[in-house]
Write a protein that holds these residues in place. Sequence first.
Motif, mmCIF file in Angstrom:
data_model
loop_
_atom_site.group_PDB
_atom_site.id
_atom_site.type_symbol
_atom_site.label_atom_id
_atom_site.label_comp_id
_atom_site.label_asym_id
_atom_site.label_seq_id
_atom_site.Cartn_x
_atom_site.Cartn_y
_atom_site.Cartn_z
ATOM 1 N N VAL A 117 0.867 -1.179 0.000
ATOM 2 C CA VAL A 117 0.000 0.000 0.000
ATOM 3 C C VAL A 117 0.904 1.228 0.000
ATOM 4 O O VAL A 117 1.948 1.229 0.665
ATOM 5 C CB VAL A 117 -0.876 -0.001 1.261
ATOM 6 C CG1 VAL A 117 -1.669 1.276 1.371
ATOM 7 C CG2 VAL A 117 -1.811 -1.177 1.257
ATOM 8 N N VAL A 118 0.495 2.235 -0.766
ATOM 9 C CA VAL A 118 1.383 3.396 -0.906
ATOM 10 C C VAL A 118 1.612 4.053 0.457
ATOM 11 O O VAL A 118 0.694 4.207 1.259
ATOM 12 C CB VAL A 118 0.806 4.381 -1.946
ATOM 13 C CG1 VAL A 118 -0.583 4.837 -1.588
ATOM 14 C CG2 VAL A 118 1.704 5.573 -2.130
ATOM 15 N N ARG A 119 2.868 4.355 0.759
ATOM 16 C CA ARG A 119 3.217 5.001 2.022
ATOM 17 C C ARG A 119 4.377 5.973 1.775
ATOM 18 O O ARG A 119 5.103 5.858 0.792
ATOM 19 C CB ARG A 119 3.582 3.981 3.092
ATOM 20 C CG ARG A 119 4.807 3.175 2.770
ATOM 21 C CD ARG A 119 5.260 2.300 3.914
ATOM 22 N NE ARG A 119 6.458 1.596 3.512
ATOM 23 C CZ ARG A 119 6.465 0.436 2.874
ATOM 24 N NH1 ARG A 119 5.326 -0.176 2.604
ATOM 25 N NH2 ARG A 119 7.593 -0.131 2.502
ATOM 26 N N LEU A 120 4.509 6.914 2.704
ATOM 27 C CA LEU A 120 5.552 7.921 2.588
ATOM 28 C C LEU A 120 6.860 7.343 3.103
ATOM 29 O O LEU A 120 6.909 6.803 4.204
ATOM 30 C CB LEU A 120 5.135 9.136 3.417
ATOM 31 C CG LEU A 120 5.657 10.498 3.038
ATOM 32 C CD1 LEU A 120 5.436 10.783 1.578
ATOM 33 C CD2 LEU A 120 4.973 11.542 3.878
ATOM 34 N N GLU A 121 7.935 7.419 2.298
ATOM 35 C CA GLU A 121 9.225 6.894 2.748
ATOM 36 C C GLU A 121 10.096 8.017 3.311
ATOM 37 O O GLU A 121 10.686 7.853 4.354
ATOM 38 C CB GLU A 121 9.959 6.235 1.590
ATOM 39 C CG GLU A 121 9.117 5.190 0.900
ATOM 40 C CD GLU A 121 9.627 3.793 1.131
ATOM 41 O OE1 GLU A 121 10.657 3.462 0.550
ATOM 42 O OE2 GLU A 121 8.982 3.055 1.888
ATOM 43 N N LYS A 122 10.196 9.120 2.588
ATOM 44 C CA LYS A 122 10.968 10.239 3.137
ATOM 45 C C LYS A 122 10.533 11.541 2.483
ATOM 46 O O LYS A 122 9.900 11.540 1.428
ATOM 47 C CB LYS A 122 12.462 10.014 2.947
ATOM 48 C CG LYS A 122 12.932 10.096 1.514
ATOM 49 C CD LYS A 122 14.441 10.044 1.455
ATOM 50 C CE LYS A 122 14.906 10.084 0.028
ATOM 51 N NZ LYS A 122 16.336 9.929 -0.121
ATOM 52 N N VAL A 231 6.218 7.869 -13.326
ATOM 53 C CA VAL A 231 6.289 6.485 -12.861
ATOM 54 C C VAL A 231 7.204 6.313 -11.653
ATOM 55 O O VAL A 231 7.465 5.208 -11.231
ATOM 56 C CB VAL A 231 6.754 5.525 -13.977
ATOM 57 C CG1 VAL A 231 5.773 5.535 -15.113
ATOM 58 C CG2 VAL A 231 8.140 5.868 -14.455
ATOM 59 N N SER A 232 7.694 7.433 -11.083
ATOM 60 C CA SER A 232 8.672 7.270 -10.010
ATOM 61 C C SER A 232 8.091 7.416 -8.612
ATOM 62 O O SER A 232 8.777 7.203 -7.629
ATOM 63 C CB SER A 232 9.802 8.275 -10.189
ATOM 64 O OG SER A 232 9.272 9.571 -10.098
ATOM 65 N N GLY A 233 6.828 7.798 -8.495
ATOM 66 C CA GLY A 233 6.213 7.856 -7.171
ATOM 67 C C GLY A 233 6.728 8.981 -6.292
ATOM 68 O O GLY A 233 6.708 8.858 -5.074
ATOM 69 N N VAL A 234 7.183 10.070 -6.902
ATOM 70 C CA VAL A 234 7.655 11.219 -6.124
ATOM 71 C C VAL A 234 6.804 12.426 -6.489
ATOM 72 O O VAL A 234 6.520 12.655 -7.655
ATOM 73 C CB VAL A 234 9.135 11.529 -6.431
ATOM 74 C CG1 VAL A 234 9.602 12.720 -5.618
ATOM 75 C CG2 VAL A 234 9.992 10.330 -6.136
ATOM 76 N N VAL A 235 6.349 13.159 -5.481
ATOM 77 C CA VAL A 235 5.613 14.395 -5.723
ATOM 78 C C VAL A 235 6.491 15.543 -5.236
ATOM 79 O O VAL A 235 6.998 15.501 -4.119
ATOM 80 C CB VAL A 235 4.276 14.408 -4.966
ATOM 81 C CG1 VAL A 235 3.571 15.721 -5.170
ATOM 82 C CG2 VAL A 235 3.398 13.279 -5.440
ATOM 83 N N SER A 236 6.701 16.531 -6.087
ATOM 84 C CA SER A 236 7.580 17.633 -5.726
ATOM 85 C C SER A 236 6.855 18.951 -5.904
ATOM 86 O O SER A 236 6.055 19.091 -6.820
ATOM 87 C CB SER A 236 8.826 17.651 -6.610
ATOM 88 O OG SER A 236 9.431 16.398 -6.626
ATOM 89 N N ASN A 270 6.661 4.854 -1.770
ATOM 90 C CA ASN A 270 7.108 3.541 -2.245
ATOM 91 C C ASN A 270 6.399 3.130 -3.529
ATOM 92 O O ASN A 270 6.571 2.009 -3.979
ATOM 93 C CB ASN A 270 6.870 2.482 -1.170
ATOM 94 C CG ASN A 270 5.405 2.246 -0.917
ATOM 95 O OD1 ASN A 270 4.585 3.098 -1.226
ATOM 96 N ND2 ASN A 270 5.072 1.115 -0.361
ATOM 97 N N ALA A 271 5.581 4.027 -4.106
ATOM 98 C CA ALA A 271 4.836 3.653 -5.306
ATOM 99 C C ALA A 271 5.783 3.515 -6.497
ATOM 100 O O ALA A 271 6.692 4.326 -6.667
ATOM 101 C CB ALA A 271 3.774 4.711 -5.602
ATOM 102 N N THR A 272 5.592 2.463 -7.302
ATOM 103 C CA THR A 272 6.384 2.286 -8.520
ATOM 104 C C THR A 272 5.454 1.880 -9.656
ATOM 105 O O THR A 272 4.302 1.521 -9.423
ATOM 106 C CB THR A 272 7.450 1.177 -8.359
ATOM 107 O OG1 THR A 272 6.775 0.008 -7.883
ATOM 108 C CG2 THR A 272 8.537 1.580 -7.395
ATOM 109 N N ALA A 276 2.389 5.709 -10.762
ATOM 110 C CA ALA A 276 2.918 5.810 -9.396
ATOM 111 C C ALA A 276 2.762 7.213 -8.829
ATOM 112 O O ALA A 276 2.431 7.393 -7.665
ATOM 113 C CB ALA A 276 4.382 5.399 -9.374
ATOM 114 N N GLN A 277 2.976 8.233 -9.673
ATOM 115 C CA GLN A 277 2.888 9.591 -9.150
ATOM 116 C C GLN A 277 1.458 9.931 -8.737
ATOM 117 O O GLN A 277 1.240 10.619 -7.753
ATOM 118 C CB GLN A 277 3.389 10.593 -10.196
ATOM 119 C CG GLN A 277 3.726 11.929 -9.571
ATOM 120 C CD GLN A 277 4.283 12.917 -10.564
ATOM 121 O OE1 GLN A 277 3.979 12.848 -11.741
ATOM 122 N NE2 GLN A 277 5.081 13.826 -10.090
ATOM 123 N N ASN A 278 0.500 9.400 -9.468
ATOM 124 C CA ASN A 278 -0.889 9.654 -9.094
ATOM 125 C C ASN A 278 -1.240 8.985 -7.776
ATOM 126 O O ASN A 278 -1.979 9.536 -6.960
ATOM 127 C CB ASN A 278 -1.824 9.148 -10.191
ATOM 128 C CG ASN A 278 -1.808 10.081 -11.373
ATOM 129 O OD1 ASN A 278 -1.714 11.285 -11.203
ATOM 130 N ND2 ASN A 278 -1.865 9.515 -12.564
#
Lengths: 294, 301
Positions: A117-122, A231-236, A270-272, A276-278
Motif C-alpha cells: 500500500v502506498v506510504r511515505l518513505e521520506k 512512474v517514479s512515485g515522487v511528488v515535488s 514507495n509507489a512504482t 505511481a505519481q498519481n
Amino acid sequence: MSAVASSTTRSVVRFGRTPRITRHLRKNKRTQLPIPQVPILTRQFAPCRFEDHYHTTVADDAMYMTYIHESGPRPQPRPIRLTYDPSDPYTKNRYNPPVGGQQLGKKPPPPSRPDNVVRLEKISLHSMQKDALSSKSNLLGLIMALRAVTGESYKAGGRHTAEGIELVRGKKSVGGWIRPGVPVGAKVDLKGQAMYDFLDTLVEFVLPRLRDFQGVGLPPQSSSVNSTSAVSGVVSFGLPPQAMALFPQIEVNLDAYPKQYGMHIHFVTNATGVGAQNRARALLSGFQIPFLRK
Amino acid sequence: MLSRNVLTSSRRRPHGAVQTFLRSLATEVSSEPSSSALAPPIRTKRAPRAHITAAVILNRGPVVTRTPSLFERAYYAYQARIRRALHNPFPLDFYFKQGSLLETQFSLEEKKRERRAFGPKFAEEDQFVSKEKAAADKAAADQLALQEGESEDLMPRVHEADASRDYKSLDRKGKRNIYLLLQTTEGGKDIWRFPQGGVEKGELLHQAAQRDLHAECGENMDTWIVSRNPIGVYKEAPLDTASPEPKAEKITFFFKGHIIAGQAKPNPKAISDFAWLTKQEIETRVEKLYWEGIKDILSDY
C-alpha cells in the motif's frame, strides 16, 4: 508527551542509578569525552499524530482507492523478441542485435497487496542560494532556518544513516554561474517521526496561511503517463521565500534571519510502475495537501 | 473531492495486463453451511438472477490520538532521555534576547524537563543566583504563563457521550474508528446491519451505495464514498437448503464511506434504531454469519 506526563498510574521515567563504568573506554581526542562501545541511536521519542492518522485511516483508504483486482498470478511478460537460436539455419550467420528500448515507463505497478500500500518513505528538502557563490557565509542563515524547520542538525542524535542538514556543493563548472566543490545550498532528508512532524507543520500552519496558494499544480490531462516523473512515485513542489515566515519555529524570531529562503520539497513514496505519481498524490491528499488542475 | 480528481487520471493504465483475467469476487465470504457443500442439491432449473445489494460501511475516523501503552510510554521516555543527553546545545541567545522574561521562563521550564529526565538531583539550584532573584524569576514566569492562558485545562480525552453511553453521538470513542449500524425488522426479528439498498437497472454499484445511504439515513449528513471498488462481499445463506428449487442468491457488496459532517437521521418507519459502534461492539449486536462476513473489513483501532 502531555498524555505521558499526565497519566499518573505508573511512572516510566525512573531509570534507577546509572551503571558504573568498569571497562576502560577510549576517549575522543578532541573533546576528551568517552566513546561508547556501541553506537547510540535515538529513535521515536513521542507518539506521532500524523503517523497514527496514516495507520488508522489513510492506509485503508489508499488501499481501496488504488486497488486493482487481479485473479491469479500474472502471466509471464511477453518476450521482447524471439530469442537468438544459433542452431536455427535462418539465424545462424545473421547479426544478433542487442535488445534495446526504454522499459522504464512500461512497467506495470506491482500487484495490490497489503504490504505495498502506498506510504511515505521520506521527505527531502533542499534550497540553493546563489549568493553563496560570492561568500559561503551566506549559507549560514539557510542552514539555521532548515535546522529550525526540521529539528535536524548535523548527525543529530548520533545517527549516521540520516546525516541531518547537508551542504550541497557544485559539481560542474559553468562559466559565470558555478564551480565544482563550491558550497551553493543545503539539503536535508527527513524520515520517520521528523518527516511526519514536518508534514504536520506544513499542512496545519504554512499552506493554509500562504497567500494566493490554491493547491499544488497538477500536470495537464494530456501529459505523458510514461514519463520518468510519472512512474517514479515522487511528488515535488516548491515553497516561495514568503512561506518560510509562516513556519511557527521561525515565526518566533523571524528578524534573527538575514533573509527568507524558499525551498524545494520532494515527497518520496514507495509507489512504482505506471501511475505511481498519481498514487503518491492520492496519499498526500489524504494528508490534506491540496492539488489543483490548472 | 480533490483526491477523487487525483485518482481519475491514475486509472489510465495500459490495456491488456489486467483485463485479460477472468473476473471473480475480491474477498468472497460464503456463509453457506458446510453440509450443503457435501451434498449439493440436483439442479433441474437454472438459478434465478442473484439479488444484489449495495451497503455502505460509514466510518468516523479517530479524532483523538491513541493513548500509548505502558510499554510505549517507557520506550518514548527512554528515547527522549537519550535524545536529551545527546542533542546539540540549544542556541539560547539565537532565540531569546539576553535577560528577557521569555528567556527566564524557558530556562525554568527547561530545568524542570531536565529534572524529569535525569532525576531530581540533576539540575541543582544555581549557587550564584540569590534566593530573592530566583523567587522573582519564578513569579515573573508564572505571571507570564497566566497571561498566556497556559494554566487553562485542556479538553478531556473522554467525551461526555462515553460516560452517558450515548451510542448515537458522533463524539463517542474519540480514539477509535466507529461505524454506523442500523436496526431493522427482517423476517419477523430485529437485526442490526449496515445501511444498504437495492441496485437499480443501469446504475453503478458505488452510485447505488451512495443513493441507498441517503435513502435510509436522510439527507442531513455530508458523506464521501472512498472508492468505486467494493471493499468486501457477503453472500447470505439460503433460507431452506432442503428444497430442490433453486433460490436467488443474495449478495451484498460493501463500500467504505466517511462521514464529513452532520448526523444520521433514519426514517423511523423502516429503521427502528441506529448506533455508532466500534468493531468489538458490532460483534455483540450482529448475527454470527453476518459478523463472519464483515469482521475483516473493520478496523481494530
